[in-house]
Design an enzyme around this catalytic site. Sequence first.
Site, mmCIF file in Angstrom:
data_model
loop_
_atom_site.group_PDB
_atom_site.id
_atom_site.type_symbol
_atom_site.label_atom_id
_atom_site.label_comp_id
_atom_site.label_asym_id
_atom_site.label_seq_id
_atom_site.Cartn_x
_atom_site.Cartn_y
_atom_site.Cartn_z
ATOM 1 N N ASP A 185 0.645 -1.509 0.082
ATOM 2 C CA ASP A 185 -0.018 0.392 0.271
ATOM 3 C C ASP A 185 1.023 1.213 -0.019
ATOM 4 O O ASP A 185 -0.015 2.335 -0.082
ATOM 5 C CB ASP A 185 -0.521 -0.370 1.243
ATOM 6 C CG ASP A 185 -2.274 -1.053 1.096
ATOM 7 O OD1 ASP A 185 -1.974 -1.750 0.064
ATOM 8 O OD2 ASP A 185 -2.812 -1.169 1.735
ATOM 9 N N ARG A 311 -17.965 -2.518 -17.671
ATOM 10 C CA ARG A 311 -17.280 -2.967 -17.085
ATOM 11 C C ARG A 311 -15.905 -2.877 -15.658
ATOM 12 O O ARG A 311 -15.478 -2.321 -15.883
ATOM 13 C CB ARG A 311 -16.123 -4.149 -18.005
ATOM 14 C CG ARG A 311 -17.024 -4.515 -19.308
ATOM 15 C CD ARG A 311 -17.460 -5.697 -19.186
ATOM 16 N NE ARG A 311 -18.949 -5.549 -20.158
ATOM 17 C CZ ARG A 311 -18.766 -5.932 -21.369
ATOM 18 N NH1 ARG A 311 -17.998 -7.199 -21.229
ATOM 19 N NH2 ARG A 311 -20.064 -6.518 -22.151
ATOM 20 N N GLN A 319 -2.171 -7.806 -7.080
ATOM 21 C CA GLN A 319 -1.099 -7.593 -6.829
ATOM 22 C C GLN A 319 -0.497 -8.085 -5.921
ATOM 23 O O GLN A 319 1.265 -7.176 -5.642
ATOM 24 C CB GLN A 319 -2.236 -6.174 -6.097
ATOM 25 C CG GLN A 319 -2.755 -5.648 -7.341
ATOM 26 C CD GLN A 319 -3.640 -4.091 -6.538
ATOM 27 O OE1 GLN A 319 -3.969 -3.675 -6.411
ATOM 28 N NE2 GLN A 319 -4.920 -4.792 -6.037
ATOM 29 N N HIS A 686 19.645 -5.102 -27.198
ATOM 30 C CA HIS A 686 18.925 -4.544 -27.821
ATOM 31 C C HIS A 686 17.111 -4.695 -26.810
ATOM 32 O O HIS A 686 16.749 -3.539 -26.995
ATOM 33 C CB HIS A 686 18.324 -3.852 -28.779
ATOM 34 C CG HIS A 686 19.323 -3.343 -29.895
ATOM 35 N ND1 HIS A 686 20.554 -3.437 -30.241
ATOM 36 C CD2 HIS A 686 19.770 -1.446 -29.665
ATOM 37 C CE1 HIS A 686 21.510 -2.887 -30.448
ATOM 38 N NE2 HIS A 686 20.764 -1.473 -30.661
#
Length: 785
Positions: A185, A311, A319, A686
Amino acid sequence: MDEPAKSEPTGQPDQSTAAAPAEGQAGEGATGESRKIAVLTSGGDAQGMNAVVRAVVRTALHEDAVPYAVMEGWKGAVEGGSFIRKMTWSDVSGILNEGGTAIGTARCEAFRERDGMRKAVRNLVAEGIDRVVAIGGDGSLTGADELRAQWSGLLDELVDRGEVTREQADAHPRLHLAGVVGSIDNDLVGSDMTVGTDSALHRIIEAIDAISSTAASHQRTFVVEVMGRRCGYLALMSAIAGGCDYVFIPELPPEEGWEGRMCEKLREGRAAGRRDSIIVVAEGAQDRQGNPITAKLVQEAIQDRLGEDVRITSLGHVQRGGTPSAYDRWMSTILGYTAALEMVHAGEGDEPCIVGTRRNRVVRLRLMEAIRETRAVKGYLSSGDYEAAVDSRGPGFRGMLDVFETMSMPVEIHRGHIATPDGRPPRVAVMHAGGLAPGMDPAAKAAVRLGLDRGFTMLGVVGGFPGLLDGELRELTWADVDSWAGSGGAHLGTHRSVPAIDQYYALGREIEKNQIDALMVIGGFTGYLAALHMVEEKNRYPAFDLPIVCVPASIDNNLPGAELSIGVDTALNNNAEVIDRIKQSAAANHRCFVAEAMGRRCGYLTLMSGIVTGAEQVYLSENGISLSQLSEDAARIVKAFEGGRDLYLVIANEEASDYYTTDMLTKIFEAESRGLYDVRPAVLGHMQQGGNPSPFDRTLAVRLANYAIGELSRQFEKGKRDGVFVGLSDGQIKVQRLTHMDELIDLKTRLPVDPWWRGLEEILYTVADKDFDKKLDMPAVYEAD
Ligand code: ADP
């Protein structure tokens, strides 16, 4: 790199250390072996906790202290026995790139009671432990401080009960405590970032990027719910990094009538040409009466007023999951290292602290003060003191709230009233120069939208300085840059070449012809150099006498006055991902990999890639490579494989040495392998520059572009025409003159004079090389003001 075989902890306390320490062996006067440092993770898990645990254990070992893990958080302390385990080097192998916590976490009601705490003291003292690194949220750290406060009283009780001897109690009169905040958080007041927040942002942005493409295809609206019961950090930063339209955060509840205002803004966005609409809602969002604003409520409000198909995506535990981001590996490693050293050196009178981060540096916070201030936010919210709630998040948070508001506002309000002497809005040309850096697009987007808001006419130069010479530029509108918030590459293109002297006249002509009043160069070293040449030549070419502001964007991280350039965090995350895979493949084959990282002569990307992947060895151009060192290194590799290792990782900077190239290193190490292992080169190439920019690079791009636009405004207002660069310096954005560039960077080698990250090499070897025996300096730790 860690040994691949993660040996299981035995589950049994080591008998040799379980006994009470003999008098004089432990406690305040204890040195070396007798210092026992326990690490635990408690409360909600967060990515990066493992990096802290690994660093604590290995730093303690380096310092001849004895590391322990208390399994399952405070529950393990209360239960004791096999929950409190002595840790070895290999017990924390292979966990750096894993989410969650390898030593377990739990919530423990018993620990809240005196009985439970007494048991915890008994169990810790029985092992001779009086130094603890606690990793967790404000709850877990409050519990830790409570234990510390009760420690001596509980010891007396334990002596009275005959559970602890007086000698044991005297040997451990107090608990030394260092906290590291593990919380996605980012809700700890006083610390800029907490362990896990950056990884959570990665998960959210991956989801928002995916949603954006489907939403744009169908012209749909999505409401995305993210975590954050009391803290809107994740919601606000993901709204900025994801280029979203509206955000609801706990700290700033909207005033009555928010439904209508939100729908009006969405309608205007559609009218301005947006194809998707995304609203981010923090789980703790509420209105001014304290009623929750849920994703469902937002969905209904839009459906009712706009008749749109809306939606909901609720991201939930996604998370918390997945591999830790590069930041959550390197910063957590530094935090663990510092916390362990705090505990090694802890003495009488030391206050319990939280080892946190502020302005990209480690900071020591007073534990209870930080917890008290964190908890006070709840009170601000319930009493309606939203100013105090927002202030508690620091000045940067308020600034980003304003920036989000401005950038997401679909109408060009032109709040500024700045005009050129001939009375028209200033024309500001935005361009890139130098190698491609992920984050150039979001920086250009922010510059365009924030510039429009100031009343500027914004021009995009296509193809760097050669493009400007060819007059390749066009006016950019609010809608033109709509999809640039998260795109990799650079819509405006970039080019490494710097205008030659014989092109200056033509360059000046193009500037005049296109009535360019100011130039913003978002790019790398060659861009800065070209801008510097213009400043130096302004007497001869009056067209060059205009405000020029350079914004650092380069994966080389070698720009003056910029601790972190836009793009380098993405490159680091790219390297972490690829090297994780290389490690997997190598372990199956008894292999040493020599990976080559970009950065030109600057070792930042190489060193940090080493820290985030657990490499044993890095070669930096700043140090060079010598034959005698190679001989020692080859011997160390042989020793490692002889000792049972089945992979070994070396990372070399692409310009670490003109002679000992990656290919050469590979051959030398292979030649010495005596058939024990094979050696392969891996040029990361790259791919380091590719991919969508990381959340950090997106938000950094927005912050720096905002500052750069502000600087141009100031110059217009004051009639100035200075060539400057902006950048993070000591963690704060500063503006400095291009003519002072050579004080900060060696213009020949293109290396920063005093890079902040050089000291981190010591940390890499402490946590990755068992035999590293250099005496450690305590890292620079800022005291909180
Ligand atoms: P977080 O650490 O993520 O904020 P919690 O608030 O659930 O998570 O706390 C985790 C654990 O820390 C609790 O289960 C309890 O063992 C301990 N703890 C929390 N608050 C206290 C307290 N005030 N006193 C003692 N222990 C506490």
